[in-house]
Design a protein around this motif. Sequence first.
Motif, PDB file in Angstrom:
ATOM      1  N   PHE A 155      47.753  43.780  41.203  1.00 37.05           N
ATOM      2  CA  PHE A 155      46.965  42.685  40.629  1.00 37.05           C
ATOM      3  C   PHE A 155      46.578  41.667  41.693  1.00 37.05           C
ATOM      4  O   PHE A 155      45.422  41.353  41.872  1.00 37.05           O
ATOM      5  N   PHE A 156      47.576  41.123  42.402  1.00 36.21           N
ATOM      6  CA  PHE A 156      47.272  40.160  43.456  1.00 36.21           C
ATOM      7  C   PHE A 156      48.130  40.455  44.667  1.00 36.21           C
ATOM      8  O   PHE A 156      49.326  40.674  44.507  1.00 36.21           O
ATOM      9  N   PRO A 157      47.547  40.442  45.836  1.00 38.46           N
ATOM     10  CA  PRO A 157      46.131  40.291  46.133  1.00 38.46           C
ATOM     11  C   PRO A 157      45.324  41.454  45.558  1.00 38.46           C
ATOM     12  O   PRO A 157      45.781  42.588  45.577  1.00 38.46           O
ATOM     13  N   PRO A 158      44.135  41.144  45.066  1.00 39.72           N
ATOM     14  CA  PRO A 158      43.306  42.189  44.468  1.00 39.72           C
ATOM     15  C   PRO A 158      42.830  43.189  45.514  1.00 39.72           C
ATOM     16  O   PRO A 158      42.689  42.841  46.684  1.00 39.72           O
ATOM     17  N   PRO A 159      42.582  44.423  45.100  1.00 40.65           N
ATOM     18  CA  PRO A 159      42.139  45.450  46.052  1.00 40.65           C
ATOM     19  C   PRO A 159      40.817  45.121  46.739  1.00 40.65           C
ATOM     20  O   PRO A 159      40.603  45.488  47.878  1.00 40.65           O
ATOM     21  N   SER A 160      39.925  44.408  46.024  1.00 43.12           N
ATOM     22  CA  SER A 160      38.643  44.015  46.623  1.00 43.12           C
ATOM     23  C   SER A 160      38.023  42.916  45.779  1.00 43.12           C
ATOM     24  O   SER A 160      38.435  42.670  44.650  1.00 43.12           O
ATOM     25  N   LYS A 161      36.987  42.295  46.332  1.00 44.73           N
ATOM     26  CA  LYS A 161      36.276  41.249  45.592  1.00 44.73           C
ATOM     27  C   LYS A 161      35.487  41.815  44.421  1.00 44.73           C
ATOM     28  O   LYS A 161      35.121  41.082  43.514  1.00 44.73           O
ATOM     29  N   GLU A 162      35.228  43.103  44.440  1.00 46.91           N
ATOM     30  CA  GLU A 162      34.480  43.745  43.364  1.00 46.91           C
ATOM     31  C   GLU A 162      35.391  44.268  42.265  1.00 46.91           C
ATOM     32  O   GLU A 162      34.926  44.765  41.247  1.00 46.91           O
ATOM     33  N   SER A 163      36.691  44.168  42.445  1.00 44.36           N
ATOM     34  CA  SER A 163      37.636  44.753  41.489  1.00 44.36           C
ATOM     35  C   SER A 163      37.788  43.898  40.232  1.00 44.36           C
ATOM     36  O   SER A 163      37.545  42.693  40.237  1.00 44.36           O
ATOM     37  N   TRP A 164      38.229  44.545  39.164  1.00 49.09           N
ATOM     38  CA  TRP A 164      38.491  43.821  37.919  1.00 49.09           C
ATOM     39  C   TRP A 164      39.627  42.827  38.123  1.00 49.09           C
ATOM     40  O   TRP A 164      39.650  41.764  37.508  1.00 49.09           O
ATOM     41  N   TYR A 224      40.276  41.010  40.800  1.00 43.08           N
ATOM     42  CA  TYR A 224      39.733  39.801  41.414  1.00 43.08           C
ATOM     43  C   TYR A 224      39.027  38.939  40.366  1.00 43.08           C
ATOM     44  O   TYR A 224      39.264  37.741  40.261  1.00 43.08           O
ATOM     45  N   ARG A 225      38.148  39.580  39.589  1.00 46.90           N
ATOM     46  CA  ARG A 225      37.398  38.840  38.574  1.00 46.90           C
ATOM     47  C   ARG A 225      38.311  38.240  37.510  1.00 46.90           C
ATOM     48  O   ARG A 225      38.137  37.089  37.116  1.00 46.90           O
ATOM     49  N   TRP A 243      40.474  35.214  38.945  1.00 46.90           N
ATOM     50  CA  TRP A 243      39.727  33.964  39.108  1.00 46.90           C
ATOM     51  C   TRP A 243      39.230  33.395  37.786  1.00 46.90           C
ATOM     52  O   TRP A 243      39.171  32.181  37.621  1.00 46.90           O
ATOM     53  N   LEU A 244      38.908  34.246  36.837  1.00 46.20           N
ATOM     54  CA  LEU A 244      38.519  33.748  35.518  1.00 46.20           C
ATOM     55  C   LEU A 244      39.687  33.009  34.870  1.00 46.20           C
ATOM     56  O   LEU A 244      39.540  31.857  34.438  1.00 46.20           O
ATOM     57  N   LEU A 245      40.851  33.643  34.805  1.00 51.93           N
ATOM     58  CA  LEU A 245      42.016  33.019  34.171  1.00 51.93           C
ATOM     59  C   LEU A 245      42.467  31.771  34.925  1.00 51.93           C
ATOM     60  O   LEU A 245      42.789  30.750  34.311  1.00 51.93           O
ATOM     61  N   PHE A 246      42.468  31.840  36.259  1.00 50.95           N
ATOM     62  CA  PHE A 246      42.893  30.686  37.052  1.00 50.95           C
ATOM     63  C   PHE A 246      41.955  29.498  36.828  1.00 50.95           C
ATOM     64  O   PHE A 246      42.392  28.368  36.644  1.00 50.95           O
ATOM     65  N   ARG A 247      40.657  29.758  36.813  1.00 54.59           N
ATOM     66  CA  ARG A 247      39.677  28.678  36.600  1.00 54.59           C
ATOM     67  C   ARG A 247      39.794  28.084  35.199  1.00 54.59           C
ATOM     68  O   ARG A 247      39.686  26.869  35.035  1.00 54.59           O
ATOM     69  N   VAL A 248      40.002  28.914  34.198  1.00 60.11           N
ATOM     70  CA  VAL A 248      40.184  28.406  32.832  1.00 60.11           C
ATOM     71  C   VAL A 248      41.387  27.465  32.792  1.00 60.11           C
ATOM     72  O   VAL A 248      41.323  26.372  32.220  1.00 60.11           O
TER      73      VAL A 248
END
Length: 189
Positions: free
Chosen positions: A31-40, A42-43, A46-51
């Motif tokens: 999960f973290f660190p994510p495998p890439s910026k395009e990975s689910w 990563y998305r 950052w979605l949950l952290f920003r919320v």
Amino acid sequence: MNEIIFTVSSIAAILLIFISVASLLKSSFVFFPPPSKESWQYRLFWLLFRVMIIGLAVLSFTSYNDTPVFSYSVRFFIWLPLFILGFGLASYISLKLGWANAHGEAKGLVVSGWYKWSRNPIYVFSLFAMLGLGLFINSTYVYILLGLWAVMYIVAPFIEEKWLEKTYGQEFLSYKARVPRFFGIPSKT
């Protein structure tokens, strides 16, 4: 409205903790660190952290001082500086480390500066800042959200160490043997 914001932010934080702990317990799950910026991963991270962070910011204003435990002068002169110093140092160290390195891109193992005293100085100073922010804002909602965020920052190093060992091998293992996880006197090994 505060109850809705608090509930949504808390759910985001709890999901982050749950998914992070799942990745700690199941070695094949990353999960973290994510495998890439395009990975689910990563998305979703950052979605949950920003919320969570947006909810925390809103509640810091809308529920300010709803739990009057400390006087304003104590909060202003003691806890506010702790918040400013903690997040200031965490931000400074993050900039020195580099955004890519701080978010799972292998840009070199950093072992100098603050990293001579702690393998996780950003988390350490962020925890002090969270304490300062919580006591300054003086809100039950904020205390709980900051507590959840603190749990994330206490669990994160254990998750990241698997990635660091895999990425940097013996270099990280030697560093890990010398420098404490959170803070302390480095050993001579």
